[in-house]
Design a protein around this motif. Structure first.
Motif, PDB file in Angstrom:
ATOM      1  N   GLU A 103      28.639  -2.244  -3.341  1.00 48.72           N
ATOM      2  CA  GLU A 103      27.978  -2.879  -4.486  1.00 48.72           C
ATOM      3  C   GLU A 103      26.825  -3.768  -4.038  1.00 48.72           C
ATOM      4  OE1 GLU A 103      29.104  -5.666  -8.378  1.00 48.72           O
ATOM      5  OE2 GLU A 103      30.674  -4.962  -7.007  1.00 48.72           O
ATOM      6  N   TYR A 104      26.981  -4.403  -2.904  1.00 52.86           N
ATOM      7  CA  TYR A 104      25.948  -5.295  -2.373  1.00 52.86           C
ATOM      8  C   TYR A 104      24.674  -4.533  -2.002  1.00 52.86           C
ATOM      9  CZ  TYR A 104      23.719  -8.786   0.627  1.00 52.86           C
ATOM     10  OH  TYR A 104      22.829  -9.664   1.190  1.00 52.86           O
ATOM     11  N   TYR A 105      24.824  -3.319  -1.456  1.00 58.39           N
ATOM     12  CA  TYR A 105      23.667  -2.562  -0.977  1.00 58.39           C
ATOM     13  C   TYR A 105      23.183  -1.479  -1.951  1.00 58.39           C
ATOM     14  CZ  TYR A 105      24.668  -4.628   3.604  1.00 58.39           C
ATOM     15  OH  TYR A 105      24.875  -5.502   4.625  1.00 58.39           O
ATOM     16  N   ALA A 106      23.943  -1.184  -2.989  1.00 56.38           N
ATOM     17  CA  ALA A 106      23.659  -0.032  -3.854  1.00 56.38           C
ATOM     18  C   ALA A 106      22.249  -0.069  -4.430  1.00 56.38           C
ATOM     19  CB  ALA A 106      24.692   0.048  -4.972  1.00 56.38           C
ATOM     20  N   ASP A 107      21.810  -1.248  -4.867  1.00 56.78           N
ATOM     21  CA  ASP A 107      20.484  -1.342  -5.487  1.00 56.78           C
ATOM     22  C   ASP A 107      19.357  -1.073  -4.492  1.00 56.78           C
ATOM     23  OD1 ASP A 107      21.618  -1.893  -7.909  1.00 56.78           O
ATOM     24  OD2 ASP A 107      21.273  -4.059  -7.829  1.00 56.78           O
ATOM     25  N   ASP A 108      19.623  -1.246  -3.220  1.00 52.44           N
ATOM     26  CA  ASP A 108      18.612  -0.938  -2.200  1.00 52.44           C
ATOM     27  C   ASP A 108      18.505   0.559  -1.946  1.00 52.44           C
ATOM     28  OD1 ASP A 108      18.016  -3.650  -1.788  1.00 52.44           O
ATOM     29  OD2 ASP A 108      19.619  -3.859  -0.302  1.00 52.44           O
ATOM     30  N   PHE A 109      19.634   1.251  -2.042  1.00 53.31           N
ATOM     31  CA  PHE A 109      19.654   2.676  -1.731  1.00 53.31           C
ATOM     32  C   PHE A 109      19.334   3.560  -2.927  1.00 53.31           C
ATOM     33  CE2 PHE A 109      21.787   1.080   1.977  1.00 53.31           C
ATOM     34  CZ  PHE A 109      21.491   2.003   2.976  1.00 53.31           C
ATOM     35  N   ALA A 110      19.680   3.128  -4.107  1.00 50.17           N
ATOM     36  CA  ALA A 110      19.500   3.966  -5.296  1.00 50.17           C
ATOM     37  C   ALA A 110      18.075   4.485  -5.476  1.00 50.17           C
ATOM     38  CB  ALA A 110      19.956   3.204  -6.542  1.00 50.17           C
ATOM     39  N   PRO A 111      17.017   3.685  -5.250  1.00 44.56           N
ATOM     40  CA  PRO A 111      15.656   4.191  -5.463  1.00 44.56           C
ATOM     41  C   PRO A 111      15.293   5.404  -4.604  1.00 44.56           C
ATOM     42  CG  PRO A 111      15.638   1.800  -5.362  1.00 44.56           C
ATOM     43  CD  PRO A 111      17.013   2.232  -4.949  1.00 44.56           C
ATOM     44  N   PHE A 112      15.961   5.558  -3.461  1.00 45.60           N
ATOM     45  CA  PHE A 112      15.665   6.707  -2.601  1.00 45.60           C
ATOM     46  C   PHE A 112      16.115   8.015  -3.255  1.00 45.60           C
ATOM     47  CE2 PHE A 112      15.514   3.230   0.366  1.00 45.60           C
ATOM     48  CZ  PHE A 112      14.478   3.590   1.227  1.00 45.60           C
ATOM     49  N   TYR A 113      16.992   7.921  -4.231  1.00 41.15           N
ATOM     50  CA  TYR A 113      17.497   9.115  -4.908  1.00 41.15           C
ATOM     51  C   TYR A 113      16.900   9.253  -6.310  1.00 41.15           C
ATOM     52  CZ  TYR A 113      20.459   9.055  -0.888  1.00 41.15           C
ATOM     53  OH  TYR A 113      20.892   9.058   0.424  1.00 41.15           O
ATOM     54  N   GLU A 114      15.883   8.441  -6.571  1.00 43.58           N
ATOM     55  CA  GLU A 114      15.127   8.536  -7.804  1.00 43.58           C
ATOM     56  C   GLU A 114      13.680   8.953  -7.541  1.00 43.58           C
ATOM     57  OE1 GLU A 114      15.580   4.580  -9.202  1.00 43.58           O
ATOM     58  OE2 GLU A 114      17.724   4.812  -9.678  1.00 43.58           O
TER      59      GLU A 114
ATOM     60  N   SER B 209      28.041   8.991   9.335  1.00 37.06           N
ATOM     61  CA  SER B 209      26.757   8.406   8.984  1.00 37.06           C
ATOM     62  C   SER B 209      26.820   6.889   9.084  1.00 37.06           C
ATOM     63  CB  SER B 209      26.368   8.809   7.562  1.00 37.06           C
ATOM     64  OG  SER B 209      25.289   8.013   7.094  1.00 37.06           O
ATOM     65  N   ILE B 210      25.711   6.295   9.460  1.00 38.32           N
ATOM     66  CA  ILE B 210      25.626   4.844   9.577  1.00 38.32           C
ATOM     67  C   ILE B 210      25.976   4.149   8.262  1.00 38.32           C
ATOM     68  CG2 ILE B 210      23.174   4.811   9.014  1.00 38.32           C
ATOM     69  CD1 ILE B 210      24.959   2.558  11.601  1.00 38.32           C
ATOM     70  N   VAL B 211      25.786   4.819   7.123  1.00 43.92           N
ATOM     71  CA  VAL B 211      26.104   4.153   5.850  1.00 43.92           C
ATOM     72  C   VAL B 211      27.610   3.946   5.700  1.00 43.92           C
ATOM     73  CG1 VAL B 211      24.018   4.898   4.637  1.00 43.92           C
ATOM     74  CG2 VAL B 211      26.092   6.313   4.520  1.00 43.92           C
ATOM     75  N   ASP B 212      28.415   4.761   6.365  1.00 39.60           N
ATOM     76  CA  ASP B 212      29.857   4.539   6.338  1.00 39.60           C
ATOM     77  C   ASP B 212      30.179   3.188   6.958  1.00 39.60           C
ATOM     78  OD1 ASP B 212      32.653   5.982   5.962  1.00 39.60           O
ATOM     79  OD2 ASP B 212      32.706   4.987   7.915  1.00 39.60           O
ATOM     80  N   LEU B 213      29.558   2.894   8.069  1.00 42.21           N
ATOM     81  CA  LEU B 213      29.744   1.600   8.727  1.00 42.21           C
ATOM     82  C   LEU B 213      29.171   0.470   7.876  1.00 42.21           C
ATOM     83  CD1 LEU B 213      30.511  -0.115  11.204  1.00 42.21           C
ATOM     84  CD2 LEU B 213      28.286   0.478  12.185  1.00 42.21           C
ATOM     85  N   LEU B 214      27.977   0.658   7.335  1.00 41.05           N
ATOM     86  CA  LEU B 214      27.327  -0.394   6.558  1.00 41.05           C
ATOM     87  C   LEU B 214      28.110  -0.738   5.296  1.00 41.05           C
ATOM     88  CD1 LEU B 214      24.814  -2.211   6.223  1.00 41.05           C
ATOM     89  CD2 LEU B 214      23.765  -0.329   4.943  1.00 41.05           C
ATOM     90  N   PHE B 215      28.530   0.288   4.549  1.00 42.13           N
ATOM     91  CA  PHE B 215      29.228   0.032   3.285  1.00 42.13           C
ATOM     92  C   PHE B 215      30.636  -0.529   3.494  1.00 42.13           C
ATOM     93  CE2 PHE B 215      26.527   3.651   1.296  1.00 42.13           C
ATOM     94  CZ  PHE B 215      25.459   2.780   1.182  1.00 42.13           C
ATOM     95  N   ASN B 216      31.250  -0.198   4.622  1.00 40.54           N
ATOM     96  CA  ASN B 216      32.592  -0.696   4.895  1.00 40.54           C
ATOM     97  C   ASN B 216      32.613  -2.063   5.585  1.00 40.54           C
ATOM     98  OD1 ASN B 216      34.580   1.287   3.939  1.00 40.54           O
ATOM     99  ND2 ASN B 216      33.609   2.688   5.384  1.00 40.54           N
ATOM    100  N   MET B 217      31.616  -2.325   6.416  1.00 39.91           N
ATOM    101  CA  MET B 217      31.649  -3.534   7.241  1.00 39.91           C
ATOM    102  C   MET B 217      30.516  -4.517   6.956  1.00 39.91           C
ATOM    103  SD  MET B 217      34.390  -3.210   9.052  1.00 39.91           S
ATOM    104  CE  MET B 217      34.157  -4.469  10.302  1.00 39.91           C
ATOM    105  N   GLY B 218      29.489  -4.081   6.249  1.00 42.04           N
ATOM    106  CA  GLY B 218      28.379  -4.979   5.963  1.00 42.04           C
ATOM    107  C   GLY B 218      27.684  -5.450   7.230  1.00 42.04           C
ATOM    108  N   PRO B 219      27.222  -6.704   7.263  1.00 43.89           N
ATOM    109  CA  PRO B 219      26.503  -7.208   8.446  1.00 43.89           C
ATOM    110  C   PRO B 219      27.317  -7.156   9.732  1.00 43.89           C
ATOM    111  CG  PRO B 219      26.199  -8.667   6.563  1.00 43.89           C
ATOM    112  CD  PRO B 219      27.260  -7.676   6.171  1.00 43.89           C
TER     113      PRO B 219
END
Length: 207
Positions: free
Chosen positions: A98-109, A185-195
């Protein structure tokens, strides 16, 4: 230390981001003849039914040999919508999605013309999110033999040995169901562990 040579990757695997930490300079290969069925246009995430491969469709080149920097993204199959839905489905219960979703969503628009541009802008976002600050350059010609060459070592189902990488286990949403799935994928690490994903990357570098 000499630079490390990497291929471009769509939401590349953890191993690739370890190289961006390990070496003082990263050279992304843009002048090679494009190679199919690699991380250049695909990633692997942990979905509810196990590992899931997501592939960005490309426009078939007019010639057999087409440099990676000239590969265009196809709009075939409504893939942007499918990829985003897959990411949401896989990670909406993860601690940091939820924290990162708004950053990634535009790439799929937004529609990107070239695969390299799409991959590179995603890479910059991910590096910023993890506080990984590689010095990145791009090749302007192809060299067959280079030092620290991971262009073809880091790829799906590749058995080449990499003594400097041992994936550190971390929390995954479906770990109790499938066990720990390494080098996704690196997003698995990012979405699960954050910083804190940065610490996992550091601890996955063994040399």
């Amino acid at each position: 230390m000499s630079p490390v040579f990497l291929s471009t990757a769509y939401l590349g695997p953890i191993q690739q981001y370890c190289k961006m930490l390990q070496y003082p300079e990263v050279r992304f290969e843009t002048s090679e003849n494009y190679i199919k069925q690699t991380y250049r246009n695909r990633c692997i995430i942990a979905a509810a039914n196990g590992p899931l491969s997501l592939s960005v469709p490309i426009v078939k080149p007019e010639t057999l040999k087409c440099q990676t920097k000239d590969i265009r993204i196809s709009d075939h199959g409504n893939w942007r919508h499918l990829h985003w839905n897959a990411l949401v489905s896989a990670y909406n219960m993860s601690p940091f999605f939820e924290y990162y979703a708004d950053d990634f969503a535009p790439f799929y628009e937004r529609q990107y013309t070239f695969l390299l541009d799409f991959n590179e802008e995603l890479r910059r976002l991910i590096c910023d999110s993890l506080d990984v600050r590689p010095h990145v350059t791009f090749t302007d010609h192809y060299e067959r033999e280079v030092t620290n060459d991971f262009r073809e070592i880091i790829r799906p189902k590749h058995e080449a040995e990499d003594l400097s990488f041992y994936p550190k286990a971390y929390y995954q949403v479906f770990r109790e169901k499938y066990g720990f799935l390494p080098n996704l994928s690196i997003v698995d690490l990012l979405f699960n562990m954050g910083p804190e994903g940065l610490l996992v990357l550091q601890e996955s570098i063994t040399l």
